[in-house]
Design an enzyme around this catalytic site. Structure first.
Site: not given
Ligand code: GLN
Length: 468
Positions: A81, A156, A180
């Site tokens: 990532k 994400s 994410s």
């Molecule tokens: N959707 C969550 C956020 O926007 C989790 C994102 C993540 O785990 N990086 O914070």
């Protein structure tokens, strides 16, 4: 479109390599071809063709000449990532502010995976700085779900999930601050593992919410994910929060029957798609049929979960992202005439709307007039949530909950309304608030939109192997 993978497990790859049915070079070539074939889905920001092929050829040599020196991950091709450092390669967290920035060192996890003979194929698209649940928040544009290109892959780590979905690698390295890894895995019909907080060093992971962030993996089966975690884990002089005790080794056979708790109020959650409820019931029934015992647990803090998560993570993000000032890293606005303008314009132009929204929110909840009302209060609620979940583990080995309130939604459905996007994270952020390990797995298919639906097991901190 469903894409049939060449391999679904590392052990199968390793057998074929050993038996000479396949060479690493041809396998890497297959993954590169797949990446190119599905380039339109936008999973990768950059693909390292030559390097990956070069690494494959030297592994083929090793297989021939010194097979006894092969690492445990020989045959494992991974994507990484775009918020995890790989020395001398670009890393941008899908942002303009870090565009062109090259990592001066590799994340500890990356070093350990490479030392075990894994091969990295390219870096994957994601929501900017890990902020989002749909991968629509990237300067490289959205990532599309291969099963239905009108739908999001989750976020994400959307690019990470799609890189596996299109068979451009066997597994993906992602990060999970509030879901994410697990939510994109579920949206794409895959497995996603978020280890306990501190299991894997965060050194070299671009910080979002430091007390939540954890490197995790997306793949096609839990055994591969457990192996990746074992190899990447362990104490690290660069991260004082890394767990000191080593992870005990995987048992060959999953242990006998378990006590599995489910949270009673979830079935009544207002934004839960009834299809998710149905799959949860079916999963519980299957677990009962397999001899596990079910425990109904009460959890009356559900409505506080999302607000607590967003107060604390935005606070931490506002502090973590202050290092991107237009001076030390990446983008500097060409319009700036003096120091103040350098800060102001570089940050205004370099961060996306969503990232700026969170920096503002985080700065607000930390401001002296509101600190007690929001930040300090949220810390207390976080402790309550953790204590309540730990109490459930007195009576149960695992907790089963859905991954998301919905299956993969269509592009544009939620990105105009950040609150509804945030609310869909309710089930995943629980594990991060409490530091628990969690494993998302495919559990069924939506009967109307035919998208995959995932469920997850959470275990007590440090007990990830309970989920195997
Ligand atoms: N959707 C969550 C956020 O926007 C989790 C994102 C993540 O785990 N990086 O914070």
């Amino acid at each position: 479109m469903e894409i049939k993978p060449k391999y679904t497990s590392l052990s199968h790859v390793q057998t074929d390599l050993r038996d000479g049915k396949y060479t690493m070079e041809s396998l890497v070539q297959h993954y590169l071809d797949q990446a190119e074939l599905h380039a339109g889905l936008n999973a990768f920001i950059e693909i390292w063709n030559d390097e990956a092929l070069e690494a494959a050829r030297s592994l083929d040599e090793k297989i021939k000449k010194t097979p006894e020196q092969l690492g445990k991950l020989a045959g494992m091709v991974l994507s990484i990532k775009d918020n995890i450092c790989y020395k001398n390669h670009r890393v941008s967290a899908a942002s303009k502010i870090l565009q062109g920035f090259e990592a001066p060192y590799s994340a500890t996890a990356v070093e350990r995976l490479l030392a075990a003979d894994a091969i990295l194929i390219g870096r994957t698209n994601c929501d900017q700085f890990g902020m989002g649940s749909s991968n629509e928040n990237s300067i490289y544009g959205p990532v599309k779900n291969a099963l239905d290109t009108e739908r999001v892959p989750g976020g994400s780590s959307g690019g990470a999930a799609v890189s596996v979905q299109i068979d451009a690698c066997l597994a993906a390295i992602g990060s999970d601050t509030g879901g994410s890894v697990r939510q994109p895995a579920a949206f794409c019909g895959l497995y996603g593992l978020k280890p306990s907080y501190g299991r894997i060093s965060r050194h070299g992971l671009l910080a979002y919410g430091s007390s939540f962030d954890q490197i995790g993996f997306i793949g096609r089966n839990p055994t591969d994910l457990a192996l990746l975690m074992q190899i990447a884990s362990g104490p690290d002089a660069y991260d004082s929060t890394a767990i000191q005790q080593p992870l005990s080794y995987l048992q060959e056979e999953p242990s006998a029957t378990k006590r599995i708790a489910y949270l009673a109020p979830i079935a009544k959650h207002p934004s839960l798609d009834p299809e998710i409820k149905r799959i949860q019931e079916e999963t519980l029934q299957k677990l009962r049929d397999a001899g596990h015992s079910l425990v109904e647990a009460d959890f009356d803090l559900l409505e506080f979960v999302v607000p607590t998560y967003y107060v604390l993570t935005t606070a931490e993000a506002s502090a973590n992202l202050s290092r991107y000032d237009g001076i030390r890293y990446g983008y500097r606005s060409p319009q700036a005439q003096n120091l103040e303008q350098t800060y102001l314009l570089s940050r205004s132009e370099g961060f996306s709307e969503e990232v700026k929204r969170r920096i503002l929110l985080g700065t607000f909840v930390l401001s002296s007039g509101y600190y007690d009302a929001y930040y300090a209060q949220a810390q207390k609620v976080r402790r309550l949530i953790r204590d309540r979940l730990l109490a459930i583990f007195e009576e149960a080995d695992l907790i089963l909950i859905p991954v998301s309130t919905q299956a993969a939604w269509k592009f544009g459905e939620k990105n105009q309304d950040p609150t509804s996007m945030y609310l869909s994270d309710v089930f995943t952020v629980l594990a991060n608030l409490a530091g628990l390990p969690a494993l998302a797995f495919p559990a069924g298919t939506h009967s109307e939109n035919h998208m995959p639906i995932g469920m997850q097991f959470m275990a007590a901190p440090g007990e990830e192997l309970m989920m195997s």
